[in-house]
Write a protein that holds these residues in place. Structure first.
Motif, PDB file in Angstrom:
ATOM      1  N   GLY A   1      29.478  -1.624   5.256  1.00 29.72           N
ATOM      2  CA  GLY A   1      28.391  -1.939   6.068  1.00 29.72           C
ATOM      3  C   GLY A   1      28.568  -1.979   7.468  1.00 29.72           C
ATOM      4  N   HIS A   2      27.097  -2.650   7.544  1.00 33.48           N
ATOM      5  CA  HIS A   2      26.941  -2.018   9.434  1.00 33.48           C
ATOM      6  C   HIS A   2      27.639  -3.088  10.184  1.00 33.48           C
ATOM      7  N   ASN A   3      28.817  -3.000  10.602  1.00 36.18           N
ATOM      8  CA  ASN A   3      29.669  -3.699  11.975  1.00 36.18           C
ATOM      9  C   ASN A   3      30.125  -2.750  13.065  1.00 36.18           C
ATOM     10  N   SER A   4      30.100  -3.043  14.340  1.00 33.48           N
ATOM     11  CA  SER A   4      30.574  -2.871  14.857  1.00 33.48           C
ATOM     12  C   SER A   4      32.251  -1.796  15.432  1.00 33.48           C
ATOM     13  N   GLU A   5      32.927  -2.540  14.751  1.00 34.99           N
ATOM     14  CA  GLU A   5      34.302  -1.975  13.988  1.00 34.99           C
ATOM     15  C   GLU A   5      34.666  -1.168  12.523  1.00 34.99           C
TER      16      GLU A   5
END
Length: 163
Positions: free
Chosen positions: A131-135
């Motif tokens: 998924g799309h995460n910042s980290e």
């Protein structure tokens, strides 16, 4: 760009079969964050393997210090399924929900184990799988701590070893 944190996970040893002089040594479980990489949205797990295992120093490719440490963890951890020695340096990736935004101490218990990421998807971008995460926290799991692509609990390992 996104930050990718690297951790290791080994099953707990239990003090019934071994112990250590230093408290907290060789207890197994989830490690602290041990390294990080900046990755692009198209970075695959295969790319991460390369980043972990190899470094280029003055035009020469060699094994990274990080991978040497990971190999040490893999070689000194127990082999509950009695895999052959040829599998000693093989590892799989895993992930654990909630690492980035929760109290890590609550995730260190035996009940919280990482999910193994199938080797079939290692050529796909990490963001497509996690998924799309910042980290991200990517967990390295010695292959010998898996059984059919799943992490074994301590009680299951003891059943297998005591057969």
């Amino acid at each position: 760009m996104t930050r990718l944190w690297i951790r290791t996970y080994t099953g707990s040893n239990g003090n019934e079969t071994s112990h250590s002089f230093y408290v907290g040594n060789d207890q197994g479980g989830l490690s602290e964050r041990i390294a990080s990489f900046l990755i692009h949205e198209y970075t695959t797990f295969t790319d991460i393997r390369q980043m972990i295992e190899v470094t280029c120093d003055k035009g020469m490719y060699r094994r990274s210090a990080l991978f040497s440490e990971i190999r040490h963890v893999m070689s000194t951890s127990p082999n509950p399924h009695e895999y052959p020695q040829s599998m000693a340096n093989k590892y799989v990736f895993g992930s654990m929900k909630g690492l980035a935004d929760s109290n890590e101490n609550s995730l260190m218990s035996e009940n919280h184990v990482p999910l193994v990421i199938s080797e079939d998807v290692e050529d796909e971008p990490i963001i497509d799988i996690l998924g799309h995460n910042s980290e991200y926290d990517l967990i390295i799991i010695p292959f010998k701590h898996t059984n059919d692509g799943k992490i074994c609990s301590r009680s299951k390992r003891e059943e297998l070893v005591n057969k």
